[in-house]
Design a protein around this motif. Structure first.
Motif, short mmCIF file in Angstrom:
data_model
loop_
_atom_site.label_atom_id
_atom_site.label_comp_id
_atom_site.label_asym_id
_atom_site.label_seq_id
_atom_site.Cartn_x
_atom_site.Cartn_y
_atom_site.Cartn_z
N GLN A 181 0.79 -1.23 0.00
CA GLN A 181 0.00 0.00 0.00
C GLN A 181 0.83 1.28 0.00
OE1 GLN A 181 -2.60 -0.58 3.40
NE2 GLN A 181 -4.12 -1.65 2.16
N SER A 182 2.08 1.21 0.45
CA SER A 182 2.81 2.46 0.65
C SER A 182 4.14 2.57 -0.09
CB SER A 182 3.05 2.69 2.14
OG SER A 182 3.91 1.69 2.66
N GLU A 234 6.48 3.53 -2.62
CA GLU A 234 6.34 4.49 -3.72
C GLU A 234 6.89 3.98 -5.04
OE1 GLU A 234 8.21 8.07 -2.47
OE2 GLU A 234 6.95 8.31 -0.69
N TRP A 259 -5.79 -5.66 0.03
CA TRP A 259 -4.70 -4.69 0.24
C TRP A 259 -4.33 -4.00 -1.07
CZ3 TRP A 259 -1.80 -8.97 3.27
CH2 TRP A 259 -2.11 -8.87 4.63
N ILE A 260 -4.37 -4.77 -2.15
CA ILE A 260 -3.90 -4.28 -3.44
C ILE A 260 -4.88 -3.33 -4.11
CG2 ILE A 260 -3.30 -4.99 -5.79
CD1 ILE A 260 -2.29 -7.65 -4.55
N THR A 267 -4.81 0.56 -4.10
CA THR A 267 -3.60 1.21 -4.60
C THR A 267 -3.68 1.52 -6.09
OG1 THR A 267 -2.41 -0.81 -5.27
CG2 THR A 267 -2.30 -0.17 -2.94
N LYS A 268 -4.59 0.81 -6.80
CA LYS A 268 -4.75 0.98 -8.26
C LYS A 268 -3.51 0.54 -9.04
CE LYS A 268 -8.76 2.88 -7.50
NZ LYS A 268 -10.00 2.11 -7.72
N ARG A 269 -2.63 -0.19 -8.39
CA ARG A 269 -1.44 -0.67 -9.09
C ARG A 269 -1.79 -1.88 -9.95
NH1 ARG A 269 1.26 0.86 -3.97
NH2 ARG A 269 2.75 2.50 -4.44
#
Length: 207
Positions: free
Chosen positions: A109-110, A112, A137-138, A141-143
């Motif tokens: 989540q964090s 960078e 969790w994922i 984050t929009k990753r």
């Protein structure tokens, strides 16, 4: 040659604050304990013993980083492959599992410099409760996520395709999700997975 084949061990960390300062793009590998993360990293890097798996599943507590060197800068890195601790093995004490959860969740989540997430799911099990927790969790984050459905050689082709659709439906809340059948043994999905990871690390290397 794939840029992944140049991977070499960089560092290990037991806590998030021990990681190097965020910089070059990172692609992490995450999944339940014994999901085959180390095997996947090794086959994608075309190396036999780059990533090590513990003989006792669930005992690997370190975040392991593997550097991808920049061919134009001897001292620079194009990016990193990151092997996160396996999650959820039953024989591990509850407190230890929760500590790992904090590390996993915090990184996902964090971090960078996290450019993409490789989520390993046993194709025979489908999306488990633990996989769902990882997805929770994922998702915020929009990753982008690449789900590798491991042990794909255990299923015939048609069943693999059905499994891919099922996983995409289960994890539809992860916006940028790709899912592919994967087998290190039968070398299924290796090229497609490599291209996706290379593109996250350095879009210029993909035509």
């Amino acid at each position: 040659m794939s840029i992944l084949h140049r991977a070499s061990f960089f560092t290990s960390a037991a806590r998030l604050d021990q990681l190097p300062h965020p910089g070059a793009p990172e692609v992490c590998f995450v999944g339940r304990s014994n999901a085959g993360k180390s095997t996947a990293i090794n086959v994608l890097a075309n190396q036999k013993r780059l990533a090590f798996s513990s003989k006792t599943p669930g005992r690997t507590r370190l975040i392991n980083m593997f550097a991808l060197p920049d061919p134009l800068d001897p001292e620079g890195q194009l990016g990193f492959l990151v092997d996160l601790p396996g999650y959820g093995y039953a024989s591990v004490a509850h407190r230890a599992r929760e500590e790992w959860a904090d590390i996993l969740g915090g990184y996902l989540q964090s971090r960078e410099s996290l450019a993409g997430i490789v989520l390993l799911i046993d194709i025979r099990r489908g999306v488990t409760e633990l996989d769902r927790r990882l997805a929770n969790w994922i998702a915020p984050t929009k990753r982008p996520v690449l789900a590798l459905l491991t042990k794909a050689d255990k299923f015939p082709y048609g069943q693999r395709i059905k499994a891919v659709f099922a996983v995409k439906k289960e994890l539809a809340d992860i916006g940028a999700l790709n899912a592919i059948p994967f087998s290190a043994t039968a070398r299924i999905g290796i090229e497609e997975a490599s291209l996706q990871i290379e593109n996250w690390i350095s879009p210029k290397v993909v035509p």
